[in-house]
Design an enzyme around this catalytic site. Structure first.
Site, PDB file in Angstrom:
ATOM      1  N   PHE A   1       0.857  -1.179   0.000  1.00 13.51           N
ATOM      2  CA  PHE A   1       0.000   0.000   0.000  1.00 13.51           C
ATOM      3  C   PHE A   1       0.898   1.235   0.000  1.00 13.51           C
ATOM      4  CE2 PHE A   1      -3.310   2.899   1.500  1.00 13.51           C
ATOM      5  CZ  PHE A   1      -4.398   2.443   0.764  1.00 13.51           C
TER       6      PHE A   1
ATOM      7  N   PHE B   1      -0.868  -2.870   8.155  1.00 16.34           N
ATOM      8  CA  PHE B   1      -1.519  -3.642   9.217  1.00 16.34           C
ATOM      9  C   PHE B   1      -1.051  -5.097   9.228  1.00 16.34           C
ATOM     10  CE2 PHE B   1      -5.044  -6.009  11.165  1.00 16.34           C
ATOM     11  CZ  PHE B   1      -5.149  -5.318  12.360  1.00 16.34           C
ATOM     12  N   GLU B   2      -0.681  -5.626   8.080  1.00 17.70           N
ATOM     13  CA  GLU B   2      -0.246  -7.024   7.971  1.00 17.70           C
ATOM     14  C   GLU B   2       1.222  -7.238   8.342  1.00 17.70           C
ATOM     15  OE1 GLU B   2      -3.970  -6.482   6.014  1.00 17.70           O
ATOM     16  OE2 GLU B   2      -2.100  -5.465   5.503  1.00 17.70           O
TER      17      GLU B   2
ATOM     18  N   ILE C   1      -0.727   7.134   5.471  1.00 14.32           N
ATOM     19  CA  ILE C   1      -1.038   8.547   5.251  1.00 14.32           C
ATOM     20  C   ILE C   1      -2.419   8.842   5.822  1.00 14.32           C
ATOM     21  CG2 ILE C   1      -1.349  10.363   3.526  1.00 14.32           C
ATOM     22  CD1 ILE C   1       0.597   8.733   1.723  1.00 14.32           C
TER      23      ILE C   1
ATOM     24  N   THR D   1     -10.771   9.975   7.976  1.00 19.07           N
ATOM     25  CA  THR D   1     -11.412   9.205   9.044  1.00 19.07           C
ATOM     26  C   THR D   1     -10.364   8.833  10.095  1.00 19.07           C
ATOM     27  OG1 THR D   1     -10.980   7.037   8.066  1.00 19.07           O
ATOM     28  CG2 THR D   1     -12.973   8.206   7.325  1.00 19.07           C
TER      29      THR D   1
ATOM     30  N   HIS E   1      -9.317   6.043  10.815  1.00 14.00           N
ATOM     31  CA  HIS E   1      -8.644   4.806  10.392  1.00 14.00           C
ATOM     32  C   HIS E   1      -7.127   4.903  10.565  1.00 14.00           C
ATOM     33  CE1 HIS E   1      -8.176   1.120   8.046  1.00 14.00           C
ATOM     34  NE2 HIS E   1      -7.269   1.739   7.312  1.00 14.00           N
TER      35      HIS E   1
ATOM     36  N   PHE F   1      12.248   0.181  12.695  1.00 14.48           N
ATOM     37  CA  PHE F   1      10.925   0.757  12.488  1.00 14.48           C
ATOM     38  C   PHE F   1      10.984   1.776  11.366  1.00 14.48           C
ATOM     39  CE2 PHE F   1       7.322   3.551  13.428  1.00 14.48           C
ATOM     40  CZ  PHE F   1       6.321   2.627  13.625  1.00 14.48           C
TER      41      PHE F   1
ATOM     42  N   ARG G   1      10.058  12.108   3.468  1.00 14.56           N
ATOM     43  CA  ARG G   1      10.709  11.243   4.448  1.00 14.56           C
ATOM     44  C   ARG G   1      11.240   9.952   3.827  1.00 14.56           C
ATOM     45  NH1 ARG G   1       6.916  10.428   9.205  1.00 14.56           N
ATOM     46  NH2 ARG G   1       8.808   9.730  10.242  1.00 14.56           N
TER      47      ARG G   1
END
Length: 154
Positions: A22, A57-58, A82, A86, A88, A113, A127
């Protein structure tokens, strides 16, 4: 007094990189930075494995499964989250961060990280190497230092 500091060398060490597809265009810059850093610090290309996951998330689930095989000296997590309109963003960023931290603490394997959390795509691009710095490089460098420090602690 005895002081311990990790050295920035990866000779003979093996690293895994988990990266989110993503926001892939930005993620590829992070990946290039991480690989460049590792190779410039004596990690051979044969000792770098890259795992692509659908989204940030995975990443913790992939790390968990990969690290059960205990074949990596260090891992690097790369992704781009990003902010949207919402909440989320807040949930994903928080859970990804917690998951990565938990995996590192539970396994003792350092995980760099390299998850960018940004308000805009422009901030994320900056970045990831468009302006000064690349968080992929930075996370790889931290991982190198931590792998050496953990070797010293052992």
């Amino acid at each position: 007094m005895k002081e311990f500091k990790g050295q920035l060398t990866g000779k003979g060490k093996k690293f895994g990189i988990v990266i989110s597809r993503f926001n892939e265009a930005i993620g590829k810059n992070l990946l290039a930075g991480a690989i460049d850093c590792l190779q410039r610090h004596q990690v051979s290309e044969a000792n770098i494995d890259v795992y692509w996951v659908p989204g940030s998330f995975e990443i913790p689930a992939a790390l968990s499964n990969i690290m059960k095989r205990k074949k990596y000296t260090g891992m690097i997590a790369l992704g781009v989250i990003i902010r949207g309109e919402t909440p989320h963003f807040d949930f994903i960023a928080s859970e990804v961060t917690k998951g990565i931290a938990m995996m590192s603490m539970n396994t003792g394997v350092p995980i760099g990280f390299g998850i960018i959390t940004a308000d805009t795509a422009e901030q994320a691009k900056d970045r990831a190497g468009v302006k000064a710095g690349n968080k992929g490089w930075d996370s790889a460098l931290s991982t190198l230092e931590m792998t050496d420090l953990i070797d010293q602690i052992k």
